[in-house]
Design an enzyme around this catalytic site. Structure first.
Site, PDB file in Angstrom:
ATOM      1  N   ARG A  58      61.660  63.316   6.883  1.00 20.17           N
ATOM      2  CA  ARG A  58      61.853  64.703   7.338  1.00 20.17           C
ATOM      3  C   ARG A  58      60.906  64.974   8.500  1.00 20.17           C
ATOM      4  NH1 ARG A  58      59.037  68.225   5.027  1.00 20.17           N
ATOM      5  NH2 ARG A  58      59.475  67.667   2.876  1.00 20.17           N
ATOM      6  N   TYR A 110      79.207  81.692  21.257  1.00 25.69           N
ATOM      7  CA  TYR A 110      79.871  81.037  20.130  1.00 25.69           C
ATOM      8  C   TYR A 110      79.806  81.959  18.896  1.00 25.69           C
ATOM      9  CZ  TYR A 110      80.547  77.908  16.176  1.00 25.69           C
ATOM     10  OH  TYR A 110      80.973  77.363  15.006  1.00 25.69           O
ATOM     11  N   ASP A 182      71.425  77.954  25.791  1.00 24.61           N
ATOM     12  CA  ASP A 182      72.358  77.070  25.090  1.00 24.61           C
ATOM     13  C   ASP A 182      73.155  76.334  26.173  1.00 24.61           C
ATOM     14  OD1 ASP A 182      74.549  75.948  23.798  1.00 24.61           O
ATOM     15  OD2 ASP A 182      74.677  77.534  22.298  1.00 24.61           O
ATOM     16  N   LYS A 207      78.922  68.137  20.412  1.00 23.28           N
ATOM     17  CA  LYS A 207      79.922  68.260  21.458  1.00 23.28           C
ATOM     18  C   LYS A 207      79.778  67.118  22.479  1.00 23.28           C
ATOM     19  CE  LYS A 207      81.100  71.821  19.075  1.00 23.28           C
ATOM     20  NZ  LYS A 207      79.978  72.445  18.503  1.00 23.28           N
TER      21      LYS A 207
HETATM   22  O1  P1T Z   1      78.641  73.407  15.312  1.00 20.50           O
HETATM   23  P1  P1T Z   1      77.177  73.245  15.588  1.00 20.50           P
HETATM   24  O2  P1T Z   1      76.765  71.862  15.937  1.00 20.50           O
HETATM   25  O3  P1T Z   1      76.306  73.871  14.533  1.00 20.50           O
HETATM   26  O4  P1T Z   1      76.878  74.055  16.967  1.00 20.50           O
HETATM   27  C1  P1T Z   1      77.021  75.454  17.066  1.00 20.50           C
HETATM   28  C2  P1T Z   1      77.310  75.837  18.483  1.00 20.50           C
HETATM   29  C3  P1T Z   1      76.299  76.348  19.281  1.00 20.50           C
HETATM   30  N1  P1T Z   1      76.518  76.706  20.563  1.00 20.50           N
HETATM   31  C4  P1T Z   1      77.716  76.555  21.145  1.00 20.50           C
HETATM   32  C5  P1T Z   1      77.916  76.950  22.578  1.00 20.50           C
HETATM   33  C6  P1T Z   1      78.779  76.023  20.409  1.00 20.50           C
HETATM   34  O5  P1T Z   1      79.969  75.882  21.017  1.00 20.50           O
HETATM   35  C7  P1T Z   1      78.590  75.671  19.038  1.00 20.50           C
HETATM   36  C8  P1T Z   1      79.692  75.151  18.198  1.00 20.50           C
HETATM   37  N2  P1T Z   1      80.967  75.445  18.687  1.00 20.50           N
HETATM   38  C9  P1T Z   1      82.151  75.124  18.098  1.00 20.50           C
HETATM   39  C10 P1T Z   1      82.262  74.481  16.928  1.00 20.50           C
HETATM   40  C11 P1T Z   1      83.348  75.522  18.864  1.00 20.50           C
HETATM   41  O6  P1T Z   1      84.472  75.015  18.606  1.00 20.50           O
HETATM   42  O7  P1T Z   1      83.214  76.367  19.763  1.00 20.50           O
END
Ligand code: P1T
Length: 391
Positions: A58, A110, A182, A207
């Site tokens: 961790r 998001y 972000d 992503k």
């Molecule tokens: O899904 P996660 O890895 O927890 O990430 C969240 C997140 C944060 N910021 C942005 C700009 C994002 O697009 C996302 C996650 N977005 C999707 C799952 C989507 O389909 O838009």
């Protein structure tokens, strides 16, 4: 343990080389070129505290360290931190705050980030101001003595607005407020927020960084050691860390980030132009268009316009939008983005369903909006697929 996270070498290379070599050294044990997947929770000690830099996974894990060094390198930062998801990374940033603190956040973001802010951290006494930041000066009206953080998402998800990071950074510095960006949609290939004055960069590594739709992960990168120490403390204390196998996968993804992004941009442009000319499409949101309201800022702060596109059908027709996403054959109807394969989504019912209809419609997330993550297939197949689905 933070010393393990420090960028080691090869940080003077150009981006395409840093994606492959940044922060990386052959493994010390056998010289393996790819870092081994250290699938272990703990490490033998010769005497209490007598270990080789790792004591519990961790706190730190060598595969994760390799990834964290790579993240720091490609974002031009000094410290990288990998989390179990993008939201876990944002959650860690919010834990820098105390009840009574205030945050000025992008209004179009998001849906899961909005949900985390409004449903979890509002409940802990943190106040959020969701603001249209297309004109950076509007931010200042929402800053007061309690403001501790400005949270920027650019390009925004899903409306593809562009926020001028440099201008926001000047406001943040003037008011001694932290600026977090972000950078999920742009990736460091297209935009490097730390160089534009941000204090902190965040990614949903799920992503483009991972790039193959096979892992969920989040990342933070900072320059400042004190801020890195605070975030590292939260990462270890709260424990939402990235696992070794996932760290390996994202590290592998980053090694082709520049090549994939080139193709995402090329295909994105072709698809955006096709949609813009289509008689059944009302509006296309893509920052590469000269008529996009923030095109000039996009041109200034980005090295390309990416493969994310949103569009609305003629007459704002919800049923037509649903028919299109159901008819697609090469694009897959699915949440997420940034993988090699093209995805289509319906934000109102999928990624942004957690935002009340009234709120999301204010930012343009109407029921007829479709979002595309244009992949790296042959662009002609993607255009033909859209053509048959739109009809
Ligand atoms: O899904 P996660 O890895 O927890 O990430 C969240 C997140 C944060 N910021 C942005 C700009 C994002 O697009 C996302 C996650 N977005 C999707 C799952 C989507 O389909 O838009």
């Amino acid at each position: 343990m933070l010393d393990n996270l420090q960028l080691m070498s090869k940080d003077n290379l150009r981006f395409n080389s840093k994606a492959i070599h940044g922060g990386q050294e052959p493994d010390k044990a056998y010289g393996s070129v790819m870092p081994p997947i250290y699938q272990t929770s703990t490490y033998a000690q010769s005497t209490p505290g007598g270990h080789k830099g790792y004591e519990y996974s961790r706190s730190a894990n060598p595969t994760r360290t390799a990834l964290e060094n790579s993240l720091a390198s490609i974002e031009n930062g000094n410290y990288g931190l990998a989390f179990a998801s993008g939201l876990a990374a944002i959650d860690a940033v919010m834990k820098l705050l105390k009840p009574g603190d205030e945050v000025v956040s992008t209004n179009d973001l998001y849906g899961g980030s909005y949900r985390l802010f409004s449903k979890i951290f509002e409940g802990f006494g943190i106040k959020f101001h969701f603001v249209n930041m297309e004109n950076a000066s509007t931010i200042e009206a929402h800053i007061n003595k309690n403001t501790k953080l400005i949270w920027v998402e650019t390009p925004t998800n899903p409306m593809m607005n562009i926020i001028a990071i440099k201008a926001v950074a000047e406001i943040a510095k003037k008011h001694k407020v932290l600026l977090g960006v972000d950078n999920t949609f742009a990736t460091p290939y297209l935009q490097q927020p730390l160089d534009l004055g941000a204090d902190l960069v965040m990614h949903s590594a799920t992503k483009y960084l991972g790039g193959h739709s096979d892992v969920v992960m989040g990342a933070l990168v900072v320059k400042d050691k004190e801020l890195a120490n605070k975030l590292y403390f939260i990462q270890n204390a709260s424990g939402a860390v990235a696992g070794p196998m996932d760290s390996f996968l994202v590290l592998r993804g980053i090694k082709t980030l520049h090549v994939r992004m080139q193709r995402h941009c090329e295909n994105g442009e072709a698809v955006a132009n096709f949609l813009a000319k289509h008689p059944k499409i009302e509006k296309v949101y893509w920052p590469g268009f000269e008529w996009h309201p923030n095109h000039a800022i996009a041109k200034e702060q980005m090295n390309g316009f990416g493969g994310m596109i949103s569009f609305v059908t003629k007459g704002n027709d919800y049923k037509e939008a649903i028919k299109i996403v159901e008819n697609l054959k090469v694009f897959t109807l699915a949440e997420s983005l940034g993988g090699v394969e093209s995805l289509a989504g319906h934000p109102a019912s999928m990624t942004h369903a957690s935002i009340p209809k009234e709120e999301r419609e204010k930012t343009g997330v109407v029921d007829a909006l479709i979002r595309l993550s244009v992949g790296i297939e042959d662009k002609n197949d993607l255009i033909e697929d859209l053509d048959q689905a739109i009809g």
